[in-house]
Each structure stands twice: as structure tokens, then as C-alpha cells.
Scaffold this motif. Structure first.
Motif, short mmCIF file in Angstrom:
data_model
loop_
_atom_site.label_atom_id
_atom_site.label_comp_id
_atom_site.label_asym_id
_atom_site.label_seq_id
_atom_site.Cartn_x
_atom_site.Cartn_y
_atom_site.Cartn_z
N SER A 98 0.85 -1.19 0.00
CA SER A 98 0.00 0.00 0.00
C SER A 98 0.88 1.24 0.00
CB SER A 98 -0.95 0.02 1.21
OG SER A 98 -0.18 0.04 2.41
N ARG A 99 0.32 2.31 -0.48
CA ARG A 99 1.07 3.55 -0.59
C ARG A 99 0.23 4.70 -0.09
NH1 ARG A 99 3.19 6.22 -6.28
NH2 ARG A 99 4.17 8.08 -5.39
N MET A 100 0.81 5.55 0.72
CA MET A 100 0.11 6.72 1.22
C MET A 100 0.30 7.87 0.24
SD MET A 100 -1.84 8.03 3.48
CE MET A 100 -1.78 6.82 4.80
N LEU A 101 -0.82 8.29 -0.36
CA LEU A 101 -0.78 9.43 -1.28
C LEU A 101 -1.11 10.69 -0.49
CD1 LEU A 101 -2.70 8.00 -4.38
CD2 LEU A 101 -0.23 8.08 -3.99
N ARG A 102 -0.24 11.65 -0.55
CA ARG A 102 -0.47 12.95 0.10
C ARG A 102 -0.67 13.99 -0.99
NH1 ARG A 102 2.93 10.10 3.43
NH2 ARG A 102 2.35 10.13 5.65
N LEU A 103 -1.88 14.55 -1.00
CA LEU A 103 -2.29 15.42 -2.09
C LEU A 103 -2.68 16.80 -1.55
CD1 LEU A 103 -4.70 12.85 -3.79
CD2 LEU A 103 -2.26 13.13 -4.21
N PRO A 104 -2.42 17.85 -2.30
CA PRO A 104 -2.93 19.18 -1.93
C PRO A 104 -4.39 19.29 -2.34
CG PRO A 104 -1.64 19.33 -3.94
CD PRO A 104 -1.53 17.90 -3.49
N GLY A 105 -5.19 19.94 -1.52
CA GLY A 105 -6.62 20.08 -1.80
C GLY A 105 -7.14 21.46 -1.45
N PHE A 262 -1.74 13.40 -9.55
CA PHE A 262 -0.91 13.28 -10.74
C PHE A 262 -1.34 12.05 -11.54
CE2 PHE A 262 1.81 15.80 -7.92
CZ PHE A 262 2.13 16.83 -8.78
N PRO A 263 -1.21 12.10 -12.87
CA PRO A 263 -1.69 10.99 -13.71
C PRO A 263 -1.10 9.64 -13.33
CG PRO A 263 -1.22 12.91 -15.07
CD PRO A 263 -0.74 13.24 -13.68
N GLN A 264 0.16 9.59 -12.88
CA GLN A 264 0.76 8.31 -12.54
C GLN A 264 0.16 7.70 -11.28
OE1 GLN A 264 2.37 11.19 -12.80
NE2 GLN A 264 3.87 11.51 -11.17
N ASP A 265 -0.50 8.54 -10.44
CA ASP A 265 -1.13 8.03 -9.23
C ASP A 265 -2.61 7.75 -9.43
OD1 ASP A 265 1.25 8.25 -7.82
OD2 ASP A 265 0.87 10.32 -7.26
N ALA A 266 -3.19 8.25 -10.51
CA ALA A 266 -4.63 8.10 -10.73
C ALA A 266 -5.11 6.65 -10.79
CB ALA A 266 -5.04 8.85 -12.01
N GLN A 300 -3.99 23.27 -16.92
CA GLN A 300 -3.02 24.22 -16.39
C GLN A 300 -2.01 23.53 -15.48
OE1 GLN A 300 -2.82 27.39 -17.35
NE2 GLN A 300 -4.60 27.15 -18.71
N SER A 301 -2.51 22.75 -14.53
CA SER A 301 -1.62 22.05 -13.59
C SER A 301 -1.26 20.65 -14.06
CB SER A 301 -2.28 21.96 -12.21
OG SER A 301 -3.49 21.22 -12.29
N ARG A 302 -1.92 20.17 -15.13
CA ARG A 302 -1.70 18.82 -15.66
C ARG A 302 -1.95 17.76 -14.59
NH1 ARG A 302 3.61 19.29 -19.69
NH2 ARG A 302 2.77 20.99 -20.98
N THR A 303 -2.99 17.95 -13.83
CA THR A 303 -3.39 17.00 -12.80
C THR A 303 -4.87 16.69 -12.95
OG1 THR A 303 -3.85 18.80 -11.23
CG2 THR A 303 -1.64 17.82 -11.18
N PHE A 369 6.44 1.88 -10.62
CA PHE A 369 6.12 2.85 -9.57
C PHE A 369 7.16 2.78 -8.46
CE2 PHE A 369 3.83 -1.06 -8.39
CZ PHE A 369 4.25 -1.24 -7.09
N ARG A 370 7.24 3.86 -7.71
CA ARG A 370 8.12 3.94 -6.55
C ARG A 370 7.27 4.13 -5.30
NH1 ARG A 370 13.65 7.45 -5.76
NH2 ARG A 370 13.90 7.12 -3.51
N ASN A 371 7.54 3.31 -4.29
CA ASN A 371 6.80 3.36 -3.05
C ASN A 371 7.78 3.43 -1.90
OD1 ASN A 371 4.79 3.27 -1.11
ND2 ASN A 371 4.54 1.05 -1.20
N GLY A 372 7.98 4.65 -1.39
CA GLY A 372 8.92 4.81 -0.29
C GLY A 372 10.34 4.53 -0.76
#
Length: 453
Positions: A98-105, A262-266, A300-303, A369-372
Motif C-alpha cells: 500500500s502507498r500513502m498518497l499525500r495530495l494538496p486540496g 498526478f496521472p501516474q497516481d490516478a 493548467q496544472s496537468r493533474t 512505480f516507486r513506493n517509499g
């Protein structure tokens, strides 16, 4: 500048150290009699006929022999050398993680809880309550009142239909009027009520007109819900046209958080997965869920804009507030290796596979992918293979120094160096340095080599 030079010379000394470890005993005793010249360990382009030092870094040149590493580039490292250089070996395993995604909101009002109060008829404000943008209002609270001459005729018809309905209902109860006429009058009254809704007449004011049978001087504007005023376009004496927005009110007991993915995390985000929303300014954490809506792409942000629905007790979250979003994404089962096991040059990624005890062969791999501190391997490795997980820098350095001596020997002896750095008799050629610079670099190289030994 001096610090950068010391770091560069430290790497040079480390490469020289590993080259000494990697030379077989037979070669160390003088078995390289078939010498093809002398080369700098860190600058293979520097090649000369006799012994000497590199005019670029000052390192001692090493002999180039016809015997080099194995055809596949394998390196033989004894157990003692592995211990000295910190080389560890582990098996490649396949596992899920599992991977913890930290995103701005950013907080936005729930679109289904935003109420726009528009003018149903043209008019002018007579009075406006002391509510402004950001004010908290209650349901049915009066926000203002306006005069609308075009609404008088509708109000008069409503009063006439109301009186007619009351008379018809009374006659029906006395048995002097059939039910069909009552239904017709009731239908007319219903039409007036629909017109009242279009005009913006509140239920409270409508009941007041039914009770008093009087035409009010103004029409009241009331709040349809408990919430906060997002916009106010009214002031005493202000004239407006039909359809103009007068107030906008939002119920903030439940809000949306729009997060950037980001597209790679979608691919690892799915609808319904739980999320944590952290408001740093408020020092609070709220729970939410990813909405069913398809994420929208922002050019604009490509996200991708991910929507998260969050209950908002105490109105902790306010519109346009920035928050941190945490998602625990389940990653697919894959081969993973430590990041330290990969030598990344920017153009290719290499791992060192232990093909036999103490024998390491370089192999190019494709990463995912990279996880930690772990990286997924898409192509190049198989489950169960043993690879070097630390000390890869030394193995990679030795491979780089051996490759030119073994794979390019013929071309180096038959044609001049295209850079013009080949010299004879140990001379420095065009790379002559000042004596002060050479002494400083030699001292730093000796210090780094002594530390590595």
C-alpha cells in the motif's frame, strides 16, 4: 568550489579503491605483461604509453591489459571484499503493498447544497438586512424586501381565488354546490401558488396574505436554508431586472474537497475509498470519501481534480481553504527492490545479479512505480534472483572502468583519442595544471582513499 572539488576527488578515490579490490590476485602479481598502455580509472579517454598521473584529476594511471572482466561484464568479489565495501545481497520477491498518497486540496461548497436566490420579477429594494458575505443565516430569515409593481396583479388574483375557494368549500359543505366546481376553483388557486414561487414570494408571506386578505407593500426575500452567505448583490434602493441573482447561500454542513492527483497516481485511486482531510490552520482532521464523479483533468496544472465528500461539523472547513489530503492506495502485486539496488545514470537503470557466489553481473532493468524506499521492476528480473542491495556504487564504478579496457581495446590502440587527451611519456599535454592545484587535489584524493581503506 573547494567543497565540490573534494566531493569529486572522494568519488575518484572510491573508484580507485574498488579497482584495487577487484583486480584478481594473478593480475596483482604482474600477470598483465601484455600491456596496451596506461589509463585513468575515472577518465578512460586519458590514455598514454607510459606510467604517470591523470592530467585532469591527478590520479595514478593504471595499466590496460588484454585480459579484462568476463564477456558479460561480471565482477568477482570475495566475501572479505563484500564485507569491506558493504555489499549486501537479497532475493527479489513479489508482493502487494500500500502507498500513502499525500495530495494538496482546496475546499469548495457542495454544489447540491448551494442555493441561489434570483429575482422573479423586476423591482427595487426598499430594505436590506444586516447580512454580508460570510454571515451565517437561518432558514426563513428575512434578508431584505423589494417593491415589484408587476407582482400586484398576481397577488390580487391570488386573494380573489382564495376567497372564491373559501366560499365554494362552505357551499359544498352545505350541499348547495357540486364537487366539480370546487375542484376547478382549487386548480385556479394552485396556479396562483406556482406563480408565487416563480416570483419568489415566501411561504410565510403567502400565509400572511391568506390570513389578512391584504396586498403587501413589498415582497420579502428569505433564506431557504441554514447556511452562509457566499454572495450579496442587494442594497437599499438598488434596482434589478428579472433573473438577477440577489443572494447566494451555501449549506456548509457537508463540503467538497478538490484534490490534485498526478496521472501516474490516478490508477490507484477508486471511488468510495476513505480519505483523511487535514486542516493545518485548524489543527483538525476530518474523514471523507472519494466521490463517484469522474475526476476532471486540469490542463493548467496537468493533474486530475479528485472530488472528496467531507462532513463538516462545526464548520471547520470554509470555502477556498487549502488542506492536505491523505489516501491509502492499494498497489498491485509486483516485483520490488530497494532503491539503493539500482544504479541510475539517467539513460539506463542497472542492477547487479549474483549469478554465482561472489560473481555479480550487471543487468539493465525497466522500473515502474516507486513506493517509499522500494521500486517496482517491470522488466529485467525474475522472482527469486539474488541481487546486490547495497554497495552498488562500487560495483557500478568498477564496471565503468573495466568496460573501456575490455570492449574498446582494439580501437584505442589503433586510432588516436578524438579528444586529443592521449599523451606520451607521462606528459600532461594540454591539461597541465598549476602545482598548487595539483597538490591540493592529490592531498584530498589521498585523504578520501585512506578513509575508504
Amino acid at each position: 568550489m573547494k567543497i565540490a572539488m573534494v566531493c569529486l576527488l572522494s568519488c575518484c578515490a572510491a573508484a580507485l579503491c574498488i579497482s584495487r579490490f577487484a583486480i584478481p590476485e594473478a593480475a596483482a602479481k604482474g600477470s598483465h605483461s601484455h600491456s596496451l598502455g596506461y589509463r585513468c580509472p575515472m577518465h578512460p579517454a586519458v590514455l598514454q604509453d607510459g606510467e604517470g598521473t591523470c592530467p585532469i584529476c591527478g590520479m595514478k594511471l593504471v595499466p590496460v591489459t588484454a585480459s579484462g572482466p568476463a564477456s558479460d561484464g561480471s565482477l568477482a568479489v570475495t566475501p572479505d571484499q563484500q564485507k569491506t565495501l558493504g555489499i549486501a545481497v537479497a532475493r527479489v520477491e513479489r508482493a502487494a503493498s500500500s502507498r500513502m498518497l499525500r495530495l494538496p486540496g482546496r475546499v469548495t461548497p457542495d454544489e447540491t447544497r448551494v442555493y441561489r436566490i434570483n429575482a422573479g420579477v423586476e423591482g427595487s429594494f426598499r430594505d436590506v438586512a444586516a447580512v454580508t458575505t460570510g454571515s451565517h443565516v437561518r432558514k426563513d430569515q428575512v434578508l431584505g424586501s423589494y417593491y415589484a409593481p408587476a407582482a400586484v396583479n398576481t397577488i390580487q388574483l391570488f386573494l380573489l381565488n382564495t376567497a372564491g375557494y373559501d366560499r365554494a368549500a362552505k357551499k359544498k359543505s352545505e350541499g348547495s354546490l357540486d364537487g366539480e366546481n370546487v375542484d376547478l376553483i382549487s386548480s385556479n388557486l394552485q396556479q396562483r401558488l406556482i406563480q408565487f414561487e416563480n416570483l419568489g414570494v415566501s411561504k410565510r408571506q403567502r400565509n400572511e396574505m391568506q390570513r389578512t386578505r391584504r396586498i403587501p407593500d413589498t415582497i420579502e426575500v428569505v433564506s431557504p436554508v441554514d447556511g452562509f452567505v457566499l454572495a450579496r448583490n442587494a442594497s437599499p434602493g438598488f434596482k434589478f431586472e428579472r433573473g438577477m441573482e440577489l443572494f447566494r447561500i451555501a449549506d456548509l454542513r457537508r463540503v467538497w474537497v478538490t484534490a490534485d492527483v498526478f496521472p501516474q497516481d490516478a490508477p490507484y485511486v477508486r471511488a468510495g475509498m476513505p480519505a483523511l482531510v487535514v486542516a493545518p490552520e485548524e489543527s483538525s482532521t476530518l474523514s471523507g470519501r472519494v466521490a463517484e464523479a469522474l475526476p476532471q483533468f486540469d490542463s493548467q496544472s496537468r493533474t486530475l481534480k479528485l472530488r472528496i465528500e467531507v462532513d463538516n461539523p462545526g464548520f471547520v472547513l470554509r470555502p477556498d481553504m487549502f488542506v492536505d489530503v491523505q489516501l491509502s492506495a492499494e498497489l498491485p502485486e509486483a516485483l520490488t527492490v530497494p532503491t539503493d539496488a539500482i544504479a541510475d545514470t539517467g539513460l539506463r537503470r542497472t542492477v547487479f545479479v549474483e549469478t554465482a557466489p561472489g560473481l555479480f553481473a550487471p543487468r539493465n532493468v525497466e522500473t515502474g512505480f516507486r513506493n517509499g524506499d522500494r521500486v517496482a521492476i517491470v522488466r529485467g528480473l525474475s522472482q527469486g534472483e539474488r541481487i546486490a542491495t547495497s554497495g552498488v556504487f562500487f560495483l557500478d564504478s568498477e564496471t565503468r572502468m573495466k568496460a573501456p579496457a575490455s570492449g574498446a581495446t582494439a580501437s584505442l590502440t589503433s586510432s588516436p583519442d578524438p579528444t586529443g587527451r592521449r599523451t606520451s611519456g607521462g606528459g600532461a599535454g594540454p591539461f597541465q595544471k598549476s602545482s598548487g592545484d595539483m597538490q591540493a587535489e592529490e592531498a584530498a584524493a589521498h585523504t578520501s582513499a585512506a578513509a575508504l581503506r
